[in-house]
Design a protein around this motif. Structure first.
Motif, PDB file in Angstrom:
ATOM      1  N   LEU A 174       0.961  -1.273   0.026  1.00 56.25           N
ATOM      2  CA  LEU A 174       0.017   0.029  -0.062  1.00 56.25           C
ATOM      3  C   LEU A 174       0.846   1.019  -0.078  1.00 56.25           C
ATOM      4  CD1 LEU A 174      -0.143   1.352   3.229  1.00 56.25           C
ATOM      5  CD2 LEU A 174      -1.280  -0.706   3.645  1.00 56.25           C
ATOM      6  N   SER A 175       0.005   2.480   0.008  1.00 52.62           N
ATOM      7  CA  SER A 175       1.017   3.796  -0.239  1.00 52.62           C
ATOM      8  C   SER A 175       0.364   4.511   0.898  1.00 52.62           C
ATOM      9  CB  SER A 175       0.961   4.329  -1.698  1.00 52.62           C
ATOM     10  OG  SER A 175       1.870   3.751  -2.583  1.00 52.62           O
ATOM     11  N   LEU A 176       1.237   5.647   1.406  1.00 47.83           N
ATOM     12  CA  LEU A 176       0.679   6.467   2.178  1.00 47.83           C
ATOM     13  C   LEU A 176       0.806   7.811   1.385  1.00 47.83           C
ATOM     14  CD1 LEU A 176       2.841   5.763   5.486  1.00 47.83           C
ATOM     15  CD2 LEU A 176       0.644   4.836   4.739  1.00 47.83           C
ATOM     16  N   ASP A 177      -0.583   8.614   1.276  1.00 50.98           N
ATOM     17  CA  ASP A 177      -0.608  10.040   0.620  1.00 50.98           C
ATOM     18  C   ASP A 177       0.006  10.834   1.452  1.00 50.98           C
ATOM     19  OD1 ASP A 177      -0.693  11.946  -1.293  1.00 50.98           O
ATOM     20  OD2 ASP A 177      -2.930  11.500  -1.545  1.00 50.98           O
ATOM     21  N   THR A 178       1.100  11.318   1.155  1.00 52.13           N
ATOM     22  CA  THR A 178       1.708  12.507   1.973  1.00 52.13           C
ATOM     23  C   THR A 178       1.186  13.867   1.612  1.00 52.13           C
ATOM     24  OG1 THR A 178       3.747  12.604   0.832  1.00 52.13           O
ATOM     25  CG2 THR A 178       3.848  11.321   2.552  1.00 52.13           C
ATOM     26  N   ASN A 179       0.494  14.074   0.587  1.00 50.15           N
ATOM     27  CA  ASN A 179      -0.219  15.255   0.367  1.00 50.15           C
ATOM     28  C   ASN A 179      -1.462  15.545   1.347  1.00 50.15           C
ATOM     29  OD1 ASN A 179       1.175  16.475  -2.014  1.00 50.15           O
ATOM     30  ND2 ASN A 179       0.194  14.794  -3.206  1.00 50.15           N
ATOM     31  N   GLN A 180      -1.897  14.748   1.853  1.00 50.62           N
ATOM     32  CA  GLN A 180      -3.098  14.713   2.906  1.00 50.62           C
ATOM     33  C   GLN A 180      -2.554  15.591   3.974  1.00 50.62           C
ATOM     34  OE1 GLN A 180      -3.890  10.495   3.259  1.00 50.62           O
ATOM     35  NE2 GLN A 180      -6.061  11.010   2.902  1.00 50.62           N
ATOM     36  N   GLY A 181      -3.523  16.553   4.509  1.00 49.94           N
ATOM     37  CA  GLY A 181      -2.851  17.483   5.720  1.00 49.94           C
ATOM     38  C   GLY A 181      -2.046  18.505   5.628  1.00 49.94           C
ATOM     39  N   LEU A 182      -1.564  18.714   4.211  1.00 43.91           N
ATOM     40  CA  LEU A 182      -0.879  19.771   3.938  1.00 43.91           C
ATOM     41  C   LEU A 182      -1.376  21.287   4.402  1.00 43.91           C
ATOM     42  CD1 LEU A 182       0.981  19.042   0.598  1.00 43.91           C
ATOM     43  CD2 LEU A 182       2.081  19.196   2.520  1.00 43.91           C
ATOM     44  N   GLN A 183      -0.367  21.960   5.150  1.00 40.90           N
ATOM     45  CA  GLN A 183      -0.903  23.389   5.209  1.00 40.90           C
ATOM     46  C   GLN A 183      -0.743  24.116   4.063  1.00 40.90           C
ATOM     47  OE1 GLN A 183       2.297  23.527   8.318  1.00 40.90           O
ATOM     48  NE2 GLN A 183       0.768  24.732   9.310  1.00 40.90           N
TER      49      GLN A 183
ATOM     50  N   THR B 191       8.214  19.626   5.485  1.00 44.46           N
ATOM     51  CA  THR B 191       7.674  20.580   6.208  1.00 44.46           C
ATOM     52  C   THR B 191       7.603  20.602   7.517  1.00 44.46           C
ATOM     53  OG1 THR B 191       5.758  19.048   6.715  1.00 44.46           O
ATOM     54  CG2 THR B 191       5.640  20.262   4.350  1.00 44.46           C
ATOM     55  N   GLY B 192       7.155  21.550   8.272  1.00 46.42           N
ATOM     56  CA  GLY B 192       7.318  21.614   9.756  1.00 46.42           C
ATOM     57  C   GLY B 192       6.525  20.732  10.498  1.00 46.42           C
ATOM     58  N   MET B 193       5.892  19.767   9.806  1.00 48.67           N
ATOM     59  CA  MET B 193       5.079  18.600  10.608  1.00 48.67           C
ATOM     60  C   MET B 193       5.350  17.429  10.623  1.00 48.67           C
ATOM     61  SD  MET B 193       2.582  21.044  11.767  1.00 48.67           S
ATOM     62  CE  MET B 193       1.159  20.225  12.148  1.00 48.67           C
ATOM     63  N   VAL B 194       5.215  16.537  11.500  1.00 45.84           N
ATOM     64  CA  VAL B 194       5.168  15.170  11.677  1.00 45.84           C
ATOM     65  C   VAL B 194       3.728  14.579  11.226  1.00 45.84           C
ATOM     66  CG1 VAL B 194       5.824  13.108  12.809  1.00 45.84           C
ATOM     67  CG2 VAL B 194       7.311  15.086  13.042  1.00 45.84           C
ATOM     68  N   LYS B 195       3.728  13.648  10.407  1.00 41.68           N
ATOM     69  CA  LYS B 195       2.496  13.081   9.843  1.00 41.68           C
ATOM     70  C   LYS B 195       2.254  11.867  10.611  1.00 41.68           C
ATOM     71  CE  LYS B 195       1.801  16.061   5.849  1.00 41.68           C
ATOM     72  NZ  LYS B 195       1.621  16.036   4.230  1.00 41.68           N
ATOM     73  N   ILE B 196       1.139  11.259  10.765  1.00 43.08           N
ATOM     74  CA  ILE B 196       0.782   9.870  11.763  1.00 43.08           C
ATOM     75  C   ILE B 196      -0.216   9.418  10.598  1.00 43.08           C
ATOM     76  CG2 ILE B 196       0.035   8.809  13.495  1.00 43.08           C
ATOM     77  CD1 ILE B 196       0.674  11.145  15.312  1.00 43.08           C
ATOM     78  N   TYR B 197       0.044   7.973  10.166  1.00 43.72           N
ATOM     79  CA  TYR B 197      -0.851   7.156   9.429  1.00 43.72           C
ATOM     80  C   TYR B 197      -1.203   5.943  10.255  1.00 43.72           C
ATOM     81  CZ  TYR B 197       0.352  10.286   5.576  1.00 43.72           C
ATOM     82  OH  TYR B 197       0.657  11.343   4.942  1.00 43.72           O
ATOM     83  N   SER B 198      -2.221   5.262  10.004  1.00 46.56           N
ATOM     84  CA  SER B 198      -2.638   3.828  10.818  1.00 46.56           C
ATOM     85  C   SER B 198      -1.931   2.746   9.723  1.00 46.56           C
ATOM     86  CB  SER B 198      -4.077   3.724  10.435  1.00 46.56           C
ATOM     87  OG  SER B 198      -4.543   3.450   9.126  1.00 46.56           O
ATOM     88  N   LEU B 199      -1.764   1.654  10.298  1.00 48.97           N
ATOM     89  CA  LEU B 199      -0.999   0.541   9.524  1.00 48.97           C
ATOM     90  C   LEU B 199      -1.838   0.322   8.295  1.00 48.97           C
ATOM     91  CD1 LEU B 199       0.177  -1.865  12.538  1.00 48.97           C
ATOM     92  CD2 LEU B 199       1.528   0.173  11.265  1.00 48.97           C
ATOM     93  N   GLU B 200      -2.943   0.587   8.179  1.00 48.63           N
ATOM     94  CA  GLU B 200      -3.734   0.448   6.969  1.00 48.63           C
ATOM     95  C   GLU B 200      -3.590   1.591   6.103  1.00 48.63           C
ATOM     96  OE1 GLU B 200      -5.178   0.169  10.229  1.00 48.63           O
ATOM     97  OE2 GLU B 200      -4.793  -1.959  10.056  1.00 48.63           O
ATOM     98  N   GLY B 201      -2.928   2.690   6.056  1.00 49.81           N
ATOM     99  CA  GLY B 201      -2.474   3.586   5.409  1.00 49.81           C
ATOM    100  C   GLY B 201      -3.375   4.762   5.582  1.00 49.81           C
ATOM    101  N   GLN B 202      -4.219   4.891   6.523  1.00 52.38           N
ATOM    102  CA  GLN B 202      -5.132   6.098   6.668  1.00 52.38           C
ATOM    103  C   GLN B 202      -4.504   7.171   7.445  1.00 52.38           C
ATOM    104  OE1 GLN B 202      -8.672   5.193   9.245  1.00 52.38           O
ATOM    105  NE2 GLN B 202      -9.354   7.236   8.802  1.00 52.38           N
ATOM    106  N   TYR B 203      -4.548   8.294   6.796  1.00 55.95           N
ATOM    107  CA  TYR B 203      -4.245   9.576   7.349  1.00 55.95           C
ATOM    108  C   TYR B 203      -4.875   9.917   8.758  1.00 55.95           C
ATOM    109  CZ  TYR B 203      -3.282  14.674   8.558  1.00 55.95           C
ATOM    110  OH  TYR B 203      -2.895  15.939   8.911  1.00 55.95           O
ATOM    111  N   LEU B 204      -4.179   9.997   9.925  1.00 53.18           N
ATOM    112  CA  LEU B 204      -4.583  10.364  11.072  1.00 53.18           C
ATOM    113  C   LEU B 204      -4.593  11.775  11.711  1.00 53.18           C
ATOM    114  CD1 LEU B 204      -3.603   7.163  13.003  1.00 53.18           C
ATOM    115  CD2 LEU B 204      -5.828   7.595  11.963  1.00 53.18           C
ATOM    116  N   LYS B 205      -3.368  12.222  11.435  1.00 52.76           N
ATOM    117  CA  LYS B 205      -3.241  13.615  12.325  1.00 52.76           C
ATOM    118  C   LYS B 205      -2.056  14.082  11.769  1.00 52.76           C
ATOM    119  CE  LYS B 205      -1.840  12.897  17.039  1.00 52.76           C
ATOM    120  NZ  LYS B 205      -1.939  13.597  18.598  1.00 52.76           N
ATOM    121  N   GLN B 206      -1.423  15.326  12.367  1.00 52.43           N
ATOM    122  CA  GLN B 206      -0.091  15.650  12.145  1.00 52.43           C
ATOM    123  C   GLN B 206       0.233  16.793  13.390  1.00 52.43           C
ATOM    124  OE1 GLN B 206       0.292  17.859   8.399  1.00 52.43           O
ATOM    125  NE2 GLN B 206      -1.127  19.299   9.027  1.00 52.43           N
ATOM    126  N   PHE B 207       1.556  16.847  13.477  1.00 55.04           N
ATOM    127  CA  PHE B 207       1.864  17.615  14.870  1.00 55.04           C
ATOM    128  C   PHE B 207       3.024  18.561  14.624  1.00 55.04           C
ATOM    129  CE2 PHE B 207       3.533  13.494  15.987  1.00 55.04           C
ATOM    130  CZ  PHE B 207       4.888  13.792  16.317  1.00 55.04           C
TER     131      PHE B 207
END
Length: 647
Positions: free
Chosen positions: A422-431, A454-470
């Motif tokens: 699978l892939s994690l889409d890092t375009n999600q959650g972009l400021q 960017t200035g954020m750390v992104k978090i994804y589930s093991l299934e590839g779902q974007y959860l949040k960033q900080f």
């Protein structure tokens, strides 16, 4: 009035006349409202808001008068204590002349009328000048002899504002001693009420004595309260110890009940360690016994030979010749065998997999050595999982391999056999205004963590779902999402905390896996790639040509630097990882296919080149999957990632 001497004890006097800031005898002492007194120059160094100053010792605020620090009340009593202690002392008298102002002349006497110390030249002037002849002058020796009442040597203090006026009155309105001029100018009636200093001090002394008695009672109650606090603290510590022991006992019961596999593994490893210790101690003791025996023989033979040569007659030499030479020849040929340092090496490498039922780890009996690898497989060669610009790489506890692909703006995840998952889409959650360029990835048992410049750390589930960033915090307290920072290096330490590298500000932020800030570590290089050794040391690779890799302790203190290996054709350190036995592996990027993967001990000893079968190597990760040690390296410019297995 009799001499006031509240502190005959020298330690008590020191506590009064020594400045609480510079810890030296006070110069120009200024008193605060709390009665603490400091040098005027020291108070001027204390940062304070306009109009007030906070006592450096008790934190009580004092309103500053007109003139600021200089306008604070002079503590003449402190100066008198200094002078009187100097006179009462038995050592060298070091007071300076206060009459002529010369700083290079030591005082030899004191003038009662001038209310100051005199050097020899000023003493001579008092003897010859008419206006001074009537002054009462006492030498230091006379004052120290005890024949002179020291209390009569000091005159009344002069006014701080009118230098030639004695303080003879007390302003009840302002609560300070004043002079005759003050009663007409600054403290005139009817706005101010004053009386003579003599009549004022009679009542003041009685009031002070009464308050002192009351304070002594308070002091006793404070002492009792402190003892009560100590008692409560002791009881708390005892309760904490018991609670902690109960927690340990409960933990041990749970481990015994539900994790017998781990207990068995522990006992097995413990027995193995004891066996290793016994065998190696036997080896060392045997070696030492042989050496001690040889040493005794040598000492005895050499002592005998020296005695024969220095004290024996020709007959003695001849009588002992055959035996001595035979023994010395044998000892000359003795083999001195030392125990190898390798015998002292033993370490336990914890299993860093977070699967509880796996063994605790491995016992390493030999020092790390150079280990060669062979290529096991490639991944990301084609199809949906094709890699175009692989940067960071991380391996999950289940064997999944995650690689940050900067060109496609995705983190691609593969099964342990190399199949795309699978892939994690890092375009999600972009400021707004930000562009994702995924750089590094870390995997916990539950989540993926990604940095993307960017200035954020992104978090994804093991299934590839974007959860949040900080964001993370810098050493000055600012957040990485607002100061234009780029977050790059990413790792999970041995305590499960995230280490996030900021290459714009050059620091590593430690935080919990939910983003809660713990601390920041300032580093002197760009933390583009980060790894953690089994000992908890932090390895930082800067991704800059011809630059060393830093090894730091957990607080960020520099331990040593790993520089260019002697056999490297090119040295551009990029990805870094650590094996369970403490070997540090560093990838070297090169556009001419002259890069490689190099191995070092935690202490920086170079072990050798593991492989040169890499092209534009970036991220590097280590895993021990089903007993097989593996290295996974991500590669740039469309090259697939490679999985190497140790031979």
């Amino acid at each position: 009035m009799a001499e006031s001497n509240p502190a005959d004890n020298e330690d008590d006097i020191d506590s009064l006349i020594n400045c609480g800031i510079c810890l030296s005898e006070m110069e120009e002492p200024k008193a605060l409202i709390c009665l603490h007194t400091f040098c005027v120059k020291c108070l001027k160094k204390v940062k304070h808001p306009p109009g007030q100053i906070t006592c450096p010792l008790c934190q009580e605020d004092t309103l500053l008068p007109k003139g600021g620090i200089d306008g604070l009340r002079n503590n003449f009593f402190i100066n008198q204590l200094k002078e009187r202690r100097a006179i009462r002392g038995t050592g060298e008298f070091k007071m300076q002349c206060t009459c002529c102002g010369a700083t290079d002349r030591a005082a030899v006497a004191r003038c009662v009328d001038c209310n100051g110390f005199l050097c020899q030249q000023c003493v001579d002037s008092h003897k010859t000048l008419g206006p001074l002849k009537g002054h009462a002058v006492y030498t230091i020796e006379e004052l120290r002899s005890g024949r002179v009442d020291i209390s009569k040597v000091w005159k009344e203090q002069c006014c701080q504002h009118h230098k030639d006026q004695i303080l003879r009155f007390f302003c009840k309105t302002c609560g300070i001693p004043i002079c005759h001029v003050c009663t007409v100018v600054e403290h005139s009636r009817p706005e101010h009420d004053y009386l003579t200093l003599e009549s004022a001090t009679e009542g003041q002394m009685q009031e002070i004595k009464g308050l002192l008695a009351s304070c002594k009672d308070v002091a006793k109650r404070v002492d009792t309260a402190i003892k009560q606090d100590d008692k409560v603290k002791t009881e708390l510590n005892s309760a904490m110890d018991k609670a902690s022991q109960d927690l340990i006992t409960t933990k041990e019961k749970v481990i015994h009940s539900f994790l017998k596999l781990i207990e068995d593994d522990y006992h097995s490893n413990s027995e193995k360690l004891q066996k290793i210790a016994a065998e190696r101690n036997t080896t060392i003791d045997s070696s030492k016994a042989n050496l001690s025996n040889l040493q005794a023989k040598l000492n005895n033979a050499m002592d005998m030979a020296n005695q024969v040569l220095t004290s024996g007659s020709k007959h003695d030499v001849a009588s002992n010749y055959t035996t001595l030479t035979s023994t010395l020849k044998q000892l000359k040929q003795a083999q001195v065998v030392t125990t190898s340092d390798d015998v002292s090496f033993v370490m336990f490498s914890p299993n860093r997999s977070e699967q509880v039922l796996k063994p605790l780890g491995k016992i390493r009996e030999t020092k790390p050595t150079l280990r060669q690898v062979r290529l096991q497989q490639e991944m990301g060669k084609d199809g949906e999982g094709k890699l175009t610009c692989g940067i960071g790489v991380s391996i999950a506890s289940n064997g999944d391999i995650a690689i940050a692909d900067q060109s496609t703006k995705k983190v691609k995840v593969y099964l342990s056999d190399g199949q795309y998952k699978l892939s994690l889409d890092t375009n999600q959650g972009l400021q707004q205004g930000k562009t994702s360029q995924p750089w590094d990835v870390a995997v916990s048992p539950n989540q993926f963590y990604v940095t993307d410049l960017t200035g954020m750390v992104k978090i994804y589930s093991l299934e590839g779902q974007y959860l949040k960033q900080f964001p993370v915090k810098s050493p000055d307290g600012t957040s990485s999402d607002i100061d234009g920072s780029q977050l790059l290096g990413l790792a999970i330490d041995n305590d499960g905390h995230l280490l996030v590298g900021n290459n714009t500000k050059q620091y590593i932020s430690k935080c919990k896996q939910d983003g809660t800030h713990i601390s920041t570590i300032k580093v002197d290089t760009d933390p583009d790639f980060i790894a953690v050794t089994p000992m908890g040391r932090i390895v930082v690779s800067p991704n800059v040509s011809n630059t060393g890799v830093y090894v730091l302790d957990q607080t960020g203190k520099h331990i040593h630097t790993i520089n260019t290996p002697k056999d490297a054709k090119s040295w551009d350190p990029t990805g870094v990882c650590c094996s369970d036995d403490g070997v540090i592996y560093i990838a070297s990027w090169d556009s001419r296919d002259q890069g490689g993967i190099y191995s070092f001990t935690e202490d920086g000893e170079y072990l050798g080149c593991v492989t040169t079968d890499v092209t534009k190597a970036y991220g590097l990760a280590y895993t021990c999957d089903d007993g097989d040690d593996k290295l996974v390296v991500a590669q740039d410019s469309g090259h697939p990632a490679k999985v190497f297995i140790f031979k």
